[in-house]
Motif scaffolding. Structure first.
Motif, short mmCIF file in Angstrom:
data_model
loop_
_atom_site.label_atom_id
_atom_site.label_comp_id
_atom_site.label_asym_id
_atom_site.label_seq_id
_atom_site.Cartn_x
_atom_site.Cartn_y
_atom_site.Cartn_z
N TRP A 103 -6.39 5.99 -3.58
CA TRP A 103 -7.20 5.62 -2.50
C TRP A 103 -7.76 4.40 -3.47
O TRP A 103 -8.64 2.96 -3.01
CB TRP A 103 -7.58 6.36 -1.34
CG TRP A 103 -6.42 5.85 -0.75
CD1 TRP A 103 -6.04 7.56 -0.70
CD2 TRP A 103 -5.54 5.38 0.22
NE1 TRP A 103 -4.93 7.98 0.25
CE2 TRP A 103 -4.93 6.47 1.08
CE3 TRP A 103 -5.14 4.31 0.47
CZ2 TRP A 103 -3.57 6.21 1.68
CZ3 TRP A 103 -4.54 4.03 1.54
CH2 TRP A 103 -3.43 5.44 2.51
N TYR B 116 -5.36 2.21 7.39
CA TYR B 116 -3.86 2.71 6.48
C TYR B 116 -4.00 4.16 6.85
O TYR B 116 -2.86 5.10 6.71
CB TYR B 116 -3.62 2.60 5.55
CG TYR B 116 -3.95 1.52 4.73
CD1 TYR B 116 -2.21 0.01 5.57
CD2 TYR B 116 -4.59 -0.21 3.81
CE1 TYR B 116 -1.58 -1.52 5.86
CE2 TYR B 116 -3.65 -1.39 4.11
CZ TYR B 116 -2.98 -2.05 5.15
OH TYR B 116 -2.36 -2.84 4.76
N LYS C 234 -12.94 2.17 -0.03
CA LYS C 234 -11.68 3.56 0.14
C LYS C 234 -12.39 2.91 1.78
O LYS C 234 -11.04 3.68 2.34
CB LYS C 234 -13.04 4.80 -0.40
CG LYS C 234 -11.90 4.94 -0.30
CD LYS C 234 -12.08 5.91 -1.64
CE LYS C 234 -11.08 8.26 -0.97
NZ LYS C 234 -11.77 9.15 -2.11
N VAL D 284 -10.37 1.10 4.09
CA VAL D 284 -8.14 1.30 3.35
C VAL D 284 -8.24 1.90 5.24
O VAL D 284 -6.94 2.07 4.58
CB VAL D 284 -8.24 1.46 2.05
CG1 VAL D 284 -6.62 2.10 1.68
CG2 VAL D 284 -8.41 0.54 1.07
N VAL E 196 0.92 -1.08 -0.10
CA VAL E 196 -0.41 0.17 0.14
C VAL E 196 0.83 1.51 -0.14
O VAL E 196 0.83 2.28 -0.58
CB VAL E 196 -0.90 0.07 1.80
CG1 VAL E 196 -1.72 1.24 1.09
CG2 VAL E 196 -1.78 -1.04 1.41
N ALA F 280 -8.10 -0.36 -2.69
CA ALA F 280 -9.04 -1.13 -2.28
C ALA F 280 -9.85 -1.54 -3.66
O ALA F 280 -10.24 -3.26 -3.04
CB ALA F 280 -10.37 0.58 -2.24
#
Length: 77
Positions: A49, A67, A60, A63, A39, A53
């Motif tokens: 993103w 993160y 999204k 994610v 990532v 995803a």
């Protein structure tokens, strides 16, 4: 798959249930670490993103939650 993942996967399929659980947990940690690295690399290369995803098969929002949005971009640590 490299030797580390191969050994952990083999251990997770082993006959000793406790050893298999330990191997499965370590395999999960290693895969999570590798996913985070991928990532980060994707974000550094400008991948959106939404595309990350999609590649992970999650939303999204998921994610971003996992993160931390743009904290993986250079200068946003």
């Amino acid at each position: 798959m490299d030797e580390t993942l191969t050994a952990l996967a083999a251990g997770a399929d082993g006959p000793d249930p406790l050893a298999a659980l330990r191997a499965a947990a370590e395999l999960r940690r290693e895969l999570d670490r590798r996913e985070a690295v991928a990532v980060r690399r994707a974000r550094v290369q400008g991948v959106l993103w939404t595309d990350i995803a999609g590649a992970l098969g999650v939303s999204k929002q998921a994610v971003h939650k996992k993160y931390g949005g743009n904290r993986l971009l250079p200068g946003n640590r």
